[in-house]
Scaffold this active site. Sequence first.
Site, PDB file in Angstrom:
ATOM      1  N   ASP A  23       0.874  -1.158   0.000  1.00  0.00           N
ATOM      2  CA  ASP A  23       0.000   0.000   0.000  1.00  0.00           C
ATOM      3  C   ASP A  23       0.927   1.228   0.000  1.00  0.00           C
ATOM      4  O   ASP A  23       2.117   1.106   0.297  1.00  0.00           O
ATOM      5  CB  ASP A  23      -0.854  -0.056   1.273  1.00  0.00           C
ATOM      6  CG  ASP A  23      -1.674   1.185   1.469  1.00  0.00           C
ATOM      7  OD1 ASP A  23      -2.413   1.553   0.541  1.00  0.00           O
ATOM      8  OD2 ASP A  23      -1.576   1.807   2.540  1.00  0.00           O
ATOM      9  N   ASP A  63      -0.066   5.132   0.921  1.00  0.00           N
ATOM     10  CA  ASP A  63      -0.272   6.083   2.019  1.00  0.00           C
ATOM     11  C   ASP A  63      -0.353   5.342   3.362  1.00  0.00           C
ATOM     12  O   ASP A  63      -1.189   4.464   3.538  1.00  0.00           O
ATOM     13  CB  ASP A  63      -1.578   6.856   1.762  1.00  0.00           C
ATOM     14  CG  ASP A  63      -1.931   7.775   2.909  1.00  0.00           C
ATOM     15  OD1 ASP A  63      -1.012   8.248   3.592  1.00  0.00           O
ATOM     16  OD2 ASP A  63      -3.136   8.002   3.119  1.00  0.00           O
TER      17      ASP A  63
HETATM   18  P1  B16 Z   1      -6.674  10.075  -4.228  1.00  0.00           P
HETATM   19  P2  B16 Z   1      -3.643   4.283   0.000  1.00  0.00           P
HETATM   20  C1  B16 Z   1      -5.457   6.278  -0.109  1.00  0.00           C
HETATM   21  O1  B16 Z   1      -4.165   5.802  -0.327  1.00  0.00           O
HETATM   22  C2  B16 Z   1      -5.486   7.234   1.070  1.00  0.00           C
HETATM   23  O2  B16 Z   1      -5.171   6.537   2.272  1.00  0.00           O
HETATM   24  C3  B16 Z   1      -6.861   7.841   1.216  1.00  0.00           C
HETATM   25  O3  B16 Z   1      -6.902   8.718   2.296  1.00  0.00           O
HETATM   26  C4  B16 Z   1      -7.218   8.554  -0.099  1.00  0.00           C
HETATM   27  O4  B16 Z   1      -8.531   9.100  -0.029  1.00  0.00           O
HETATM   28  C5  B16 Z   1      -7.134   7.547  -1.246  1.00  0.00           C
HETATM   29  O5  B16 Z   1      -5.833   6.989  -1.303  1.00  0.00           O
HETATM   30  C6  B16 Z   1      -7.497   8.158  -2.602  1.00  0.00           C
HETATM   31  O6  B16 Z   1      -6.517   9.081  -2.983  1.00  0.00           O
HETATM   32  O7  B16 Z   1      -7.647  11.147  -3.844  1.00  0.00           O
HETATM   33  O8  B16 Z   1      -5.277  10.567  -4.443  1.00  0.00           O
HETATM   34  O9  B16 Z   1      -7.170   9.256  -5.409  1.00  0.00           O
HETATM   35  O10 B16 Z   1      -3.543   4.167   1.477  1.00  0.00           O
HETATM   36  O11 B16 Z   1      -4.608   3.287  -0.623  1.00  0.00           O
HETATM   37  O12 B16 Z   1      -2.303   4.263  -0.678  1.00  0.00           O
HETATM   38 MG    MG Z   2      -2.850   3.167   3.304  1.00  0.00          MG
END
Ligand code: B16
Ligand code: MG
Length: 216
Positions: A11, A13
């Site tokens: 993953d 974030d």
């Molecule tokens: P975006 P991950 C996620 O990343 C984030 O944890 C989440 O907070 C965010 O809303 C989501 O990506 C979508 O991101 O707006 O940039 O498309 O933890 O799956 O890497």
């Molecule tokens: Mg994450």
Amino acid sequence: MRRKIEAFIFDLDGVLTDTAEYHYQSWKLLCKEQGIPFDRKINEKLRGVSRRKSLEIILGDQKVSPGKFSEMLERKNNYYRESIKNISKKDLFPGVEKVLEELKGKGIKLALGSSSKNARPVIEGLGVKDFFEAIADGNSVEKAKPAPDIFLFAAEKLGVVPENCVVVEDAEAGIEAALTAGMFVVGIGPWERVGKSHIHFPEIGKINLDEIFARF
Ligand code: B16
Ligand code: MG
């Protein structure tokens, strides 16, 4: 056939870097402009959740037109894109490169499995893009985590069966997605959040690969 670790899917974030803070600041700005209550407690519910679902959570019972909803999503994303412009190697969590290098050295295939539609510019900025043979992100599949689709997509791209994949995740939605995909799950973070994983470590730098291989 006996299971054997052939691939690791990371993953983004909360595992490789803390973009959660940038997401938080971007949502906060949008909510302030719109007069919608938002704080770190609500933000915690957005961990690993898609952008669209995040806004649904933030709005709760509050109804907005589809046009307004899309406009808000776009505005939040513009704020977020602006904030990740200067992301660099120093934004990697400590120990990330060591873990990726060690796995590569063992001949393990690596993929990224992130809900984010901005995952590519982020890993480019972090300088780790070349470690990954496959990238599964928010643009790769329709159904976001907790659906297993992102991880199944990553496994297919790597040419590895799901049973031989290990997923490293920090969010409940991601852990559920990986379990449904039939993969072994390494949780990163406190037990209260990642308790459903097969094995967990408080942070990526504390990962013990020997322990993971022994427990698989
Ligand atoms: P975006 P991950 C996620 O990343 C984030 O944890 C989440 O907070 C965010 O809303 C989501 O990506 C979508 O991101 O707006 O940039 O498309 O933890 O799956 O890497
Ligand atoms: Mg994450």
